[in-house]
Design an enzyme around this catalytic site. Structure first.
Site, PDB file in Angstrom:
ATOM      1  N   ASP A  35       0.263   4.731   1.966  1.00 15.85           N
ATOM      2  CA  ASP A  35      -0.195   5.556   3.161  1.00 15.85           C
ATOM      3  C   ASP A  35      -0.911   6.592   2.864  1.00 15.85           C
ATOM      4  O   ASP A  35      -1.021   7.652   1.821  1.00 15.85           O
ATOM      5  CB  ASP A  35       1.359   5.695   4.152  1.00 15.85           C
ATOM      6  CG  ASP A  35       1.652   5.040   4.457  1.00 15.85           C
ATOM      7  OD1 ASP A  35       1.702   3.779   5.127  1.00 15.85           O
ATOM      8  OD2 ASP A  35       2.753   5.886   5.150  1.00 15.85           O
ATOM      9  N   HIS A  46      -0.177  -1.178   0.273  1.00 18.53           N
ATOM     10  CA  HIS A  46       0.118   0.223  -0.203  1.00 18.53           C
ATOM     11  C   HIS A  46       1.094   1.011  -0.176  1.00 18.53           C
ATOM     12  O   HIS A  46       2.050   0.783   0.154  1.00 18.53           O
ATOM     13  CB  HIS A  46      -0.683   0.281   1.095  1.00 18.53           C
ATOM     14  CG  HIS A  46      -0.293  -0.191   2.700  1.00 18.53           C
ATOM     15  ND1 HIS A  46       0.445  -0.240   3.123  1.00 18.53           N
ATOM     16  CD2 HIS A  46      -0.262   1.087   3.170  1.00 18.53           C
ATOM     17  CE1 HIS A  46       1.250  -0.372   3.790  1.00 18.53           C
ATOM     18  NE2 HIS A  46       0.640   0.615   4.356  1.00 18.53           N
ATOM     19  N   ARG A  56       4.751   6.308  13.915  1.00 13.70           N
ATOM     20  CA  ARG A  56       5.068   6.690  12.457  1.00 13.70           C
ATOM     21  C   ARG A  56       4.507   8.466  12.343  1.00 13.70           C
ATOM     22  O   ARG A  56       3.832   8.759  13.771  1.00 13.70           O
ATOM     23  CB  ARG A  56       3.963   6.162  11.472  1.00 13.70           C
ATOM     24  CG  ARG A  56       4.109   7.106  10.226  1.00 13.70           C
ATOM     25  CD  ARG A  56       3.544   5.531   9.509  1.00 13.70           C
ATOM     26  NE  ARG A  56       2.501   6.342   8.866  1.00 13.70           N
ATOM     27  CZ  ARG A  56       1.696   6.031   8.387  1.00 13.70           C
ATOM     28  NH1 ARG A  56       1.491   3.922   8.128  1.00 13.70           N
ATOM     29  NH2 ARG A  56       0.649   6.678   7.945  1.00 13.70           N
ATOM     30  N   HIS A 110       4.614   0.248   0.522  1.00 11.98           N
ATOM     31  CA  HIS A 110       5.686  -0.672   1.161  1.00 11.98           C
ATOM     32  C   HIS A 110       4.790  -1.517   1.637  1.00 11.98           C
ATOM     33  O   HIS A 110       3.679  -1.942   1.757  1.00 11.98           O
ATOM     34  CB  HIS A 110       6.007   0.542   2.577  1.00 11.98           C
ATOM     35  CG  HIS A 110       5.304   0.744   3.108  1.00 11.98           C
ATOM     36  ND1 HIS A 110       4.661   2.209   2.354  1.00 11.98           N
ATOM     37  CD2 HIS A 110       4.713   0.568   4.219  1.00 11.98           C
ATOM     38  CE1 HIS A 110       3.554   2.904   3.816  1.00 11.98           C
ATOM     39  NE2 HIS A 110       3.848   2.139   4.767  1.00 11.98           N
TER      40      HIS A 110
HETATM   41  C1  SIN Z   1       2.921   1.505   8.278  1.00 12.22           C
HETATM   42  O1  SIN Z   1       3.283   2.348   7.879  1.00 12.22           O
HETATM   43  O2  SIN Z   1       2.350   0.921   6.978  1.00 12.22           O
HETATM   44  C2  SIN Z   1       4.051   0.003   8.682  1.00 12.22           C
HETATM   45  C3  SIN Z   1       5.083   0.159   8.225  1.00 12.22           C
HETATM   46  C4  SIN Z   1       5.844  -1.405   9.651  1.00 12.22           C
HETATM   47  O3  SIN Z   1       5.160  -1.170  10.378  1.00 12.22           O
HETATM   48  O4  SIN Z   1       6.866  -1.629   8.908  1.00 12.22           O
END
Ligand code: SIN
Length: 291
Positions: free
Chosen positions: A118, A116, A280, A265
């Protein structure tokens, strides 16, 4: 530009030396570790410019051995724009600019366990995110894969690129947040917005394949079976082309800063029942994704 059809690597090497630091690349085209930068110290303008340039070049920057608190984390992100508040934050107390990414043996899911970009359901999705991981699974694992969506576009055939150019797709927050995470939507529901299928990165001018399995519901103007077939073909292209990817192998106190306009990612949940913890911060985009 990349040589896209025959599997050869980048025609033009990306630089690894900047005025304030050097980088160690993870692959020839995506992902680099930034050496010798301490994010607990204020960033000079020159250093911030170099981080920006390296981020444009490498799309995913990894900073190891960082000992920072939330204010350092947010101050670093603010060098690149104002901070984003995640649509699921209505359900949580605490700092709305910090998204906790916590997975334990009791978790029903791990955030981002699928390809996906973000929050593409937003009208203006975040331009980048910084995830600071402080606890990694005792078993090992818990890596994150990143895919280069410039290269994903460039490795499509010319007729397919021509077909996709000019199309738009709907991105719907209810797909992950209600469908996968079972959260209760805020009043008025989660955001739902239409973006071009092929966007142009506002910083580099390069074209990007901009649909993702996490949020995209359908391509506008195609029948539902046509849209599903095209989207599945594009998702398979991302899933099954390892040369698009790099892999970030987290150690405690690693911060990774990705460009959300040209990457996808996938957080790998291979460490059940162990725990992984990070926070995050995302940076608000400046404009709607445009063709
Ligand atoms: C995310 O921001 O989608 C999570 C990424 C992660 O936990 O590595």
């Amino acid at each position: 530009m990349f040589n896209t059809r025959d599997g050869r690597s980048a025609a033009e090497e990306i630089r690894t030396e900047y005025r304030s630091f050097e980088v160690d690349s993870l692959t020839p085209h995506i992902g680099a570790e930034v050496l010798g930068v301490d994010l607990s110290k204020p960033l000079s303008n020159e250093l911030a410019q170099d981080v920006h340039d390296a981020w444009m070049d490498w799309k995913v920057l990894v900073f190891r051995d960082q000992h920072i608190d939330r204010e350092h984390h947010k101050a670093f992100a603010r060098r690149f724009g104002s901070l984003h508040v995640h649509p699921m934050q209505h359900a949580y107390r605490g700092d709305p600019e910090i998204l906790k990414v916590k997975t334990t043996g009791d978790s029903a899911y791990t955030a981002g366990d699928g390809w996906h970009t973000d929050v593409t359901c937003d009208e203006i999705p975040p331009l980048g995110s910084m995830l600071y991981v402080t606890e990694t699974p005792a078993s090992g694992g818990g890596d994150t894969l990143f895919a280069d969506m410039y290269l994903a576009y460039e490795t499509l055939s010319e007729p397919m690129r021509a077909f996709l150019d000019g199309l738009t797709a709907v991105h719907d927050g209810a797909i992950p947040y209600v469908g996968s995470y079972k959260s209760t939507p805020p009043e008025g529901g989660y955001p739902r917005n239409e973006h071009p299928v092929i966007t142009r990165h506002p910083g580099t001018g390069r074209k990007v394949l901009y649909v993702n399995r996490g949020f995209t519901s359908h391509i506008v103007g195609l029948s539902r079976p046509e849209s599903a077939a095209v989207l599945n073909m594009l998702y398979r292209h991302i899933d099954s082309t390892p040369r698009l990817w790099c892999r970030v192998d987290w150690k405690p106190n690693t911060l990774t800063f990705w460009d959300n306009r040209c990457t996808q990612h996938h957080a790998v949940w291979d460490y059940y029942p162990h725990t992984r913890y990070g926070e995050r911060v995302s940076i608000l985009g400046e404009e709607r994704p445009a063709a």
